[in-house]
Design a protein around this motif. Structure first.
Motif, short mmCIF file in Angstrom:
data_model
loop_
_atom_site.label_atom_id
_atom_site.label_comp_id
_atom_site.label_asym_id
_atom_site.label_seq_id
_atom_site.Cartn_x
_atom_site.Cartn_y
_atom_site.Cartn_z
N LYS A 19 0.85 -1.20 0.00
CA LYS A 19 0.00 0.00 0.00
C LYS A 19 0.88 1.25 0.00
N PRO A 20 1.71 1.42 -1.01
CA PRO A 20 2.71 2.48 -0.97
C PRO A 20 2.15 3.89 -1.00
N ASP A 21 0.93 4.06 -1.47
CA ASP A 21 0.39 5.41 -1.67
C ASP A 21 -0.55 5.87 -0.56
N LEU A 22 -0.77 5.03 0.43
CA LEU A 22 -1.65 5.43 1.52
C LEU A 22 -0.96 6.40 2.46
N ARG A 23 -1.74 7.29 3.07
CA ARG A 23 -1.21 8.23 4.06
C ARG A 23 -1.38 7.62 5.44
N VAL A 24 -0.29 7.42 6.13
CA VAL A 24 -0.32 6.83 7.45
C VAL A 24 -0.69 7.91 8.47
N LEU A 25 -1.75 7.67 9.23
CA LEU A 25 -2.21 8.62 10.23
C LEU A 25 -1.69 8.28 11.62
N SER A 26 -1.50 7.00 11.88
CA SER A 26 -0.91 6.56 13.15
C SER A 26 -0.25 5.22 12.91
N GLU A 27 0.77 4.93 13.71
CA GLU A 27 1.51 3.68 13.54
C GLU A 27 1.19 2.65 14.62
N ARG A 28 0.67 3.10 15.77
CA ARG A 28 0.34 2.16 16.83
C ARG A 28 -0.92 2.63 17.54
N PRO A 29 -2.08 2.15 17.10
CA PRO A 29 -2.29 1.14 16.06
C PRO A 29 -2.12 1.75 14.67
N LEU A 30 -1.95 0.88 13.68
CA LEU A 30 -1.75 1.33 12.31
C LEU A 30 -3.06 1.76 11.69
N ASN A 31 -3.10 3.00 11.22
CA ASN A 31 -4.26 3.54 10.53
C ASN A 31 -3.79 4.37 9.35
N ALA A 32 -4.41 4.17 8.20
CA ALA A 32 -3.95 4.86 6.99
C ALA A 32 -5.12 5.05 6.04
N GLU A 33 -5.10 6.18 5.31
CA GLU A 33 -6.17 6.49 4.38
C GLU A 33 -5.65 6.61 2.97
N THR A 34 -6.59 6.58 2.02
CA THR A 34 -6.29 6.61 0.60
C THR A 34 -6.62 7.98 0.03
N PRO A 35 -5.69 8.64 -0.65
CA PRO A 35 -6.02 9.91 -1.31
C PRO A 35 -7.21 9.72 -2.26
N ALA A 36 -8.06 10.73 -2.34
CA ALA A 36 -9.31 10.60 -3.08
C ALA A 36 -9.11 10.17 -4.53
N HIS A 37 -8.09 10.72 -5.20
CA HIS A 37 -7.92 10.41 -6.62
C HIS A 37 -7.48 8.97 -6.84
N LEU A 38 -7.02 8.29 -5.78
CA LEU A 38 -6.63 6.88 -5.91
C LEU A 38 -7.80 5.95 -5.62
N LEU A 39 -8.95 6.50 -5.35
CA LEU A 39 -10.16 5.69 -5.15
C LEU A 39 -11.05 5.72 -6.40
N ASP A 40 -10.45 5.93 -7.56
CA ASP A 40 -11.21 6.08 -8.79
C ASP A 40 -11.76 4.77 -9.33
N ASP A 41 -11.19 3.64 -8.92
CA ASP A 41 -11.66 2.34 -9.42
C ASP A 41 -13.10 2.09 -9.00
N ALA A 42 -13.86 1.45 -9.88
CA ALA A 42 -15.24 1.06 -9.54
C ALA A 42 -15.24 0.07 -8.39
N VAL A 43 -14.28 -0.86 -8.41
CA VAL A 43 -14.10 -1.84 -7.35
C VAL A 43 -12.74 -1.56 -6.70
N THR A 44 -12.74 -1.26 -5.42
CA THR A 44 -11.50 -0.86 -4.75
C THR A 44 -10.51 -2.01 -4.68
N PRO A 45 -9.31 -1.85 -5.24
CA PRO A 45 -8.29 -2.90 -5.10
C PRO A 45 -7.72 -2.91 -3.68
N ALA A 46 -7.19 -4.05 -3.29
CA ALA A 46 -6.65 -4.19 -1.94
C ALA A 46 -5.57 -3.15 -1.66
#
Length: 377
Positions: A19-46
């Motif tokens: 998941k190289p393009d996700l923005r990490v918000l916290s590391e413990r616990p691990l939480n990360a989000e996807t920039p909006a333009h990378l959610l363009d797929d009709a079916v979200t890839p893993a």
């Protein structure tokens, strides 16, 4: 001044394997989000599915996933039993559905005054294809007593403290939601076994509600004779004020109500915020929209800060509780700076707010219109 949603600001990209393009918000616990333009797929890839944890994921390396065991129990479970993943696959009809999951705190960073919790912008949402069996079929197998109220989960993740007696999260849904045909006990995403961060080898998928009810690393399903009282069910977790409050107000636990269905919302996934376009050329804009338990009736866009709105072309969902794709063309009247706003309307005629929705102490349910920036030269 352009707000953070339009600027696309957030935490910097981290280094989560796969998941190289996700923005990490916290590391413990691990939480990360996807920039909006990378959610363009009709079916979200893993690779572009957000990561949400409350505790530490279990180490499932080297396990025989088919021997993973799920316990069915609880006060209102008529025939408590255990089933391996192999038995789930052999005894029940398989289902594959595209189901949308969104963290209840998606958009938290926009609330003012600020609130505690992960500073999600827009990227804690996804809509992959899930394969498993209906939770309803599993519950029918063990039997649901007439006094059943809630169906809850327990998982194999561990509390951040390391204390084995403490659970990081154990939430649930009313029986009626659990019995919907779209509620799944899933072992695969997009045709492949679940990835470790997304619940390998077994998880719940309860579309349309906060992602916190879709427990990962599933070990127990509890049929309760009461509203579930597990970790992150009480206090102010995944709750909003039962009545509107002023921003910054202190709200007692007794005046906080559990979040149910998520709200109507939309996301612009193309073009990327900050894109430059040539004047005189029509600009393609597209994205997704969803509305919790409901469908989406309309999606509108505006390029004049909400003064006027134009219909978009809205596609039907792949199935109930999947997001819907929309698209349109916009034509800025002259060169300059523009914002594209998107606004969805659900089947009941309820619209996204243009400004921020009601403030709440934990920053849940922000469904304000998404905005992106465009430069036209």
């Amino acid at each position: 001044m352009l707000g953070p949603f339009a600027r696309g600001q957030g935490a910097t990209a981290g280094s989560i394997p796969g998941k190289p393009d996700l923005r990490v918000l916290s590391e413990r616990p691990l939480n990360a989000e996807t920039p909006a333009h990378l959610l363009d797929d009709a079916v979200t890839p893993a690779a572009r599915m957000f990561v949400r944890n409350n505790g530490m994921p279990p180490d499932t390396r080297g396990i025989d996933r088919l021997e993973w065991t799920l316990e069915l129990a609880g006060e209102s479970c008529v025939r408590p039993t255990r089933l391996t993943l192999r038995q789930l696959q052999e005894r029940f009809e398989h289902q594959t559905l595209q189901l949308q999951l969104e963290c209840g705190g998606n958009g938290r960073s926009e609330f003012s005054p600020s609130v505690p919790g992960n500073p999600w912008t827009t990227g804690a949402v996804a809509c992959p294809r899930w394969t498993g069996v209906r939770l309803r079929d599993v519950l029918d197998y063990c039997g649901v007593a007439d006094d059943a109220v809630y169906v809850a989960y327990e998982s194999a993740d561990t509390h951040l403290s390391g204390d084995p007696e403490r659970q990081p999260i154990s939430r649930g849904v009313p029986v009626a939601k659990a019995l919907e045909p779209e509620s799944l006990v899933a072992w695969a995403m997009n045709g492949a076994p679940l990835e470790p961060l997304h619940g390998f080898p077994l998880r719940l998928v309860i579309g349309g509600w906060s992602g916190s009810v879709s427990g990962k690393w599933l070990t127990r399903i509890l049929v309760r004779d009461r509203v579930h009282d597990g970790a992150k069910m009480g206090g102010q977790s995944y709750r909003v004020p039962c009545s509107p409050v002023a921003p910054g107000a202190t709200v007692s636990d007794g005046n906080m109500c559990i979040i149910g269905s998520m709200l109507v919302k939309s996301l612009i996934t193309f073009p990327e915020s900050g894109a430059c376009r040539t004047f005189g050329e029509a600009i393609l804009v597209r994205g997704h929209a969803w509305a919790g338990d409901l469908g989406v009736r309309d999606v509108f866009t505006s390029i004049d800060y909400g003064a006027t709105w134009q219909h978009t072309v809205l596609r039907p969902p792949a199935n109930r509780l999947a997001w819907q794709q929309w698209s349109t063309w916009v034509a800025p009247p002259e060169p300059g700076y523009y914002e594209v706003w998107a606004r969805a309307v659900d089947d009941n005629g309820v619209s996204q707010p243009v400004v921020m929705p009601a403030w709440n102490p934990r920053g849940y349910l922000n469904n304000a219109c998404h905005r992106i920036a465009l430069s036209v030269t």
